[in-house]
Design an enzyme around this catalytic site. Structure first.
Site, PDB file in Angstrom:
ATOM      1  N   ASP A 152       0.856  -1.187   0.000  1.00 48.48           N
ATOM      2  CA  ASP A 152       0.000   0.000   0.000  1.00 48.48           C
ATOM      3  C   ASP A 152       0.894   1.240   0.000  1.00 48.48           C
ATOM      4  O   ASP A 152       1.467   1.602   1.026  1.00 48.48           O
ATOM      5  CB  ASP A 152      -0.914   0.019   1.238  1.00 48.48           C
ATOM      6  CG  ASP A 152      -1.999  -1.060   1.182  1.00 48.48           C
ATOM      7  OD1 ASP A 152      -1.793  -2.081   0.486  1.00 48.48           O
ATOM      8  OD2 ASP A 152      -3.049  -0.876   1.830  1.00 48.48           O
ATOM      9  N   LYS A 175     -10.323   0.144  -2.689  1.00 47.33           N
ATOM     10  CA  LYS A 175     -10.260  -0.022  -1.238  1.00 47.33           C
ATOM     11  C   LYS A 175     -10.533   1.300  -0.531  1.00 47.33           C
ATOM     12  O   LYS A 175      -9.661   2.156  -0.463  1.00 47.33           O
ATOM     13  CB  LYS A 175      -8.875  -0.556  -0.830  1.00 47.33           C
ATOM     14  CG  LYS A 175      -8.717  -0.706   0.685  1.00 47.33           C
ATOM     15  CD  LYS A 175      -7.375  -1.327   1.044  1.00 47.33           C
ATOM     16  CE  LYS A 175      -7.138  -1.279   2.564  1.00 47.33           C
ATOM     17  NZ  LYS A 175      -5.797  -1.758   2.935  1.00 47.33           N
ATOM     18  N   LYS A 232      -6.890   3.239  -3.513  1.00 45.09           N
ATOM     19  CA  LYS A 232      -7.310   3.250  -2.115  1.00 45.09           C
ATOM     20  C   LYS A 232      -7.479   4.696  -1.682  1.00 45.09           C
ATOM     21  O   LYS A 232      -6.698   5.563  -2.073  1.00 45.09           O
ATOM     22  CB  LYS A 232      -6.223   2.527  -1.302  1.00 45.09           C
ATOM     23  CG  LYS A 232      -6.400   2.552   0.201  1.00 45.09           C
ATOM     24  CD  LYS A 232      -5.317   1.687   0.880  1.00 45.09           C
ATOM     25  CE  LYS A 232      -5.295   1.912   2.387  1.00 45.09           C
ATOM     26  NZ  LYS A 232      -4.205   1.173   3.051  1.00 45.09           N
TER      27      LYS A 232
END
Lengths: 304, 494
Positions: free
Chosen positions: A141, A240, A204
């Protein structure tokens, strides 16, 4: 045919997004009433999409191991409870989590690239990514360089993501836009496009360190960006939302958005995740309520 | 970086296989509908002198909900007399503040009984509970609240002029928004000091009759509001009654023209809210996903039974394929079915007659060579239903483009330049509403001032507010309802 239909768009051109329209759409999603079996299905689906997260200065190997056990066995007193999708930790705990989760199918995700600010040299970021990949992380991430984004250097942001993607090797790359800092939906759309064209596997919303974290309007803009990208390239990018989603009911609202914007192919943990730590227990509480007819005290659900 | 090998064949989205919603019906246990309804005249329910009753059915089940009295000429006369007596005895003498008190009371009581009104509206009219609950009923209450506020401020409404009520207002409303249209009519009439004889449409009388019960419970002086049921004959008797001082009608252009003919030479003032064939214009710089939502809202809201529906879509040629593709995907997520299910997006067609009209138009379109696209959804086995429908490959010369269909049927045409689309948008006998979708503010102002219709929405559609006037150009009607303008038809300025 040698036309590159996916060739990089000019990111200085702003893709029109209408904020009022997005908010209307979200309000309409939230009127969907999810009952009975469709609710039970959705609660379990949402649980299987959770990235159980701990990203604190006080994290320790013991804490990470406890969280990993929770990830694999969210609520043992009930049968048919899925494990969550992944455990998300800082780089130094990747090896611990990898060991604890071995053989379970639960993925190890690690934040990297000078999380959460992203202010570091490209070399330092690549070194960090290489480190966590070598430690065994399945998913990375990363955060985008918001400073570069705001000064209009979209190519810098793009190139950085592309370089990180290369360093990821076979690990999946989730690109955190930090939408709470981007603030406008125009920026969210632009950053989503940059990330996807540069090679993100997932986009995300947030680090969880900035308020607001994930919101429905921001998520809707990102889902629409994913849809347009899919229509252009045929490539499915995952989504996400992270931070701020604490209640099962809210999670179902998000699933409705995914279902009615992108459809069934995105309704699985490979294509959609919730970045959350407290959401799992509310999902469990609602699942138990559906099974037994009664709400149980929060003390019946483990806090790892 | 994406490389060529990553490119796969583009597929359509799949909206059904993984997860579908279970039925979520709104309960109707708390609703009481009598077997038989009489006429509400002079503050009480009275049997019709005509002695006849007709059935009102649920369009989603085709089952009878109640028998409703049919007001004959004598009944109309009694209602007008009751309204006249109430006007002379109570209403014209009452202070604006006291009139306002009664109107506020109606508004609050509608809010208190909102759920009951919403459920009955959906049962009797076929519209989804999501709309009756979130649009019809709250907007109806908002109209009463708004005009209640005007009741004691009429001296300030028209600077330098005083107002005087006209007397007895005869009001005839349609079946598409029964409770809301009653509010649009009754609220300004009462605020300005008029008394009312109101006739709801014959297919949707129940919420008006429930409103009659509410008005009785609100203790309004008897005869200030009279609600009588019946079909065209009853409406005609109201229009032609010499004791009625003002006519307000919402309905078809055809009937509007008949009313104009009947009233010619009588000096009786009237407002008409008639049909429409709105142009909804999408420019290539629009936010496409939000435009798609606006198109859906414009034509499929209330099954397309909306006089200001965005029934003619104009898309700039360069984005037509992309937009229509997105629109088709969006249509596959629409849920058609039981109006009382909280997830239903599109309910039942209001009546058998309207169903035949809509199907007739779809057939006409096909005979004229249009291409058709309909949702793949399943329809219930009983009741009146039409799948959300697109007609493409049509032009200004097609009947489906020229005439009001009043159903979930959208015609789609493309255009190249602003001048072209303005000409096409105005090339219709109607002029009720319009829509513009563009990211460019200047374009909104430039185009909207050239669209000859009463309302032009920009980057949204079908938004209503009691403070905003509403009404038509050309054959879409005359006079305005809503806002300050909505007071004017009910007063004489002195």
């Amino acid at each position: 045919m040698n036309t590159k239909i996916h060739s990089k768009p000019d990111f200085s051109i702003t893709f029109p997004v209408d904020q009022v329209g997005i908010e209307d759409r979200v309000a309409r999603f939230n009127t969907r009433s999810i009952k009975k079996d469709s609710k039970k299905f959705a609660l379990k689906l949402a649980l299987s999409m959770v990235d159980l997260t701990t990203l604190e200065g006080m994290d320790s190997p013991g804490k990470v191991r406890q969280l990993c056990y929770k990830a694999m066995h969210p609520h043992e007193s009930l049968a048919d409870i899925p494990s969550v999708a992944a455990v998300c930790v800082y780089p130094s705990f990747v090896a611990v989590a990898k060991e604890a989760l071995r053989g379970s199918g639960v993925k190890v995700a690690s934040v990297a690239t000078a999380f959460p600010s992203g202010h570091a040299t490209l070399k330092a970021k690549i070194d960090e990514v290489t480190y966590v990949v070598n430690e065994g992380a399945d998913e990375i991430d990363m955060v985008i360089s918001r400073g570069a984004f705001f000064r209009g250097d979209y190519n810098f942001v793009f190139d950085e993501i592309a370089a990180i993607k290369e360093a990821c090797g076979s690990a999946h790359l989730k690109v955190i836009l930090e939408t709470g800092e981007l603030q406008t939906l125009d920026n969210v759309r632009k950053a989503s496009d940059i990330a996807m064209y540069a090679g993100a596997d997932f986009i995300k919303t947030s680090t969880g360190k900035i308020v607001p974290a994930a919101t429905q309007p921001v998520t809707q803009v990102m889902l629409e960006a994913i849809r347009d990208f899919y229509f252009k390239t045929g490539i499915m990018i995952g989504m996400k939302p992270a931070g701020g989603i604490r209640e099962a009911k809210k999670a179902l609202n998000y699933l409705v958005m995914v279902k009615e914007t992108l459809g069934s192919d995105w309704l699985n943990p490979d294509m959609f995740r919730f970045g959350a730590s407290t959401l799992a227990n509310d999902l469990l509480m609602q699942i138990v309520k559906m099974e037994t007819g009664n709400y149980q005290s929060a003390d019946y659900f483990s806090n790892d | 970086m994406i490389t060529d090998k990553d490119i796969q064949k583009k597929q359509r989205l799949d909206f059904t296989s993984a997860w579908t919603y279970d039925p979520a019906p709104e309960s109707s246990d708390h609703v009481t509908i009598s077997d038989k309804y009489d006429l509400f005249i002079g503050g009480k329910f009275v049997e019709p002198v005509s002695g006849t009753y007709f059935a009102t059915v649920s369009p989603s089940t085709e089952k009878k909900l109640a028998d409703v009295a049919e007001a004959g000429e004598k009944d109309v006369d009694n209602a007008v007399k009751a309204a006249r007596t109430a006007y002379d005895t109570y209403w014209k003498k009452m202070s604006g503040r006291d009139r306002g008190k009664y109107i506020y009371r109606i508004a609050r009581m509608i809010q208190e009984r909102a759920r009951e009104f919403a459920v009955i509206e959906s049962m009797d009219g076929g519209k989804p509970i999501r709309e009756s609950r979130d649009v019809d009923v709250p907007l109806a209450a908002a109209h009463y609240f708004y005009y209640a506020g005007w009741a004691d401020k009429l001296d300030y409404a028209f600077p330098g002029r005083k107002t005087q009520p006209r007397g007895v207002a005869g009001q005839i409303i349609p079946w598409n928004f029964p409770l809301l249209m009653a509010a649009w009519k009754i609220a300004p009439a009462l605020a300005t000091g008029n008394t009312v004889v109101l006739k709801p449409a014959e297919t949707t009388p129940l919420t008006s009759l429930k409103l009659a019960e509410l008005i009785r419970d609100a203790d309004l002086p008897p005869g200030v509001v009279n609600i009588i049921t019946g079909a065209g004959q009853t409406g005609s008797a109201i229009v032609n009654h010499p004791g009625v001082d003002k006519i307000a009608f919402t309905g078809s252009t055809q009937v509007g023209k008949l009313i104009q003919k009947s009233l010619a030479g009588t000096g009786k003032p009237y407002t008409l809210e008639l049909g429409g064939k709105a142009a909804n214009i999408v420019f290539e710089d629009a936010a496409l996903d939000q435009a798609v939502e606006g198109i859906v809202n414009g034509i499929f809201f209330n099954q397309g039974h909306v006089c200001c529906a965005g029934s003619r879509l104009f898309v700039q040629e360069g984005i037509a394929d992309a937009l229509i593709g997105k629109l088709k995907d969006r249509m596959e997520t629409l849920i058609v079915g039981d109006p009382l299910d909280k997830n239903t997006d599109i309910g039942a067609i209001n009546s058998r007659a309207q169903l035949d009209t809509i199907n007739g138009y779809i057939e006409t379109g096909l005979n004229e060579g249009a291409d058709i696209y309909q949702c793949k959804c399943d329809l219930p086995s009983s009741g009146y239903w039409v799948k959300p429908t697109l007609l493409t490959g049509v032009s200004q010369s097609h009947r489906v483009v020229q005439e009001e269909i009043f159903g979930p049927v959208l015609t789609i045409q493309t255009f190249r330049t602003p001048a072209e689309v303005i000409e096409k948008a105005n090339n219709t006998p109607y002029g009720l509403s319009g829509g513009i979708w563009t990211d460019k503010g200047a374009k909104i102002f430039k185009i909207s001032t050239k669209i000859r219709s009463g309302v032009v929405w920009a980057n949204t559609f079908n938004k209503f507010d009691p403070t905003s006037p509403f009404g038509g150009y050309k054959e879409s009607g005359m006079g305005r309802e809503g806002g300050l303008h909505g007071l004017l038809p009910y007063v004489e300025l002195i």
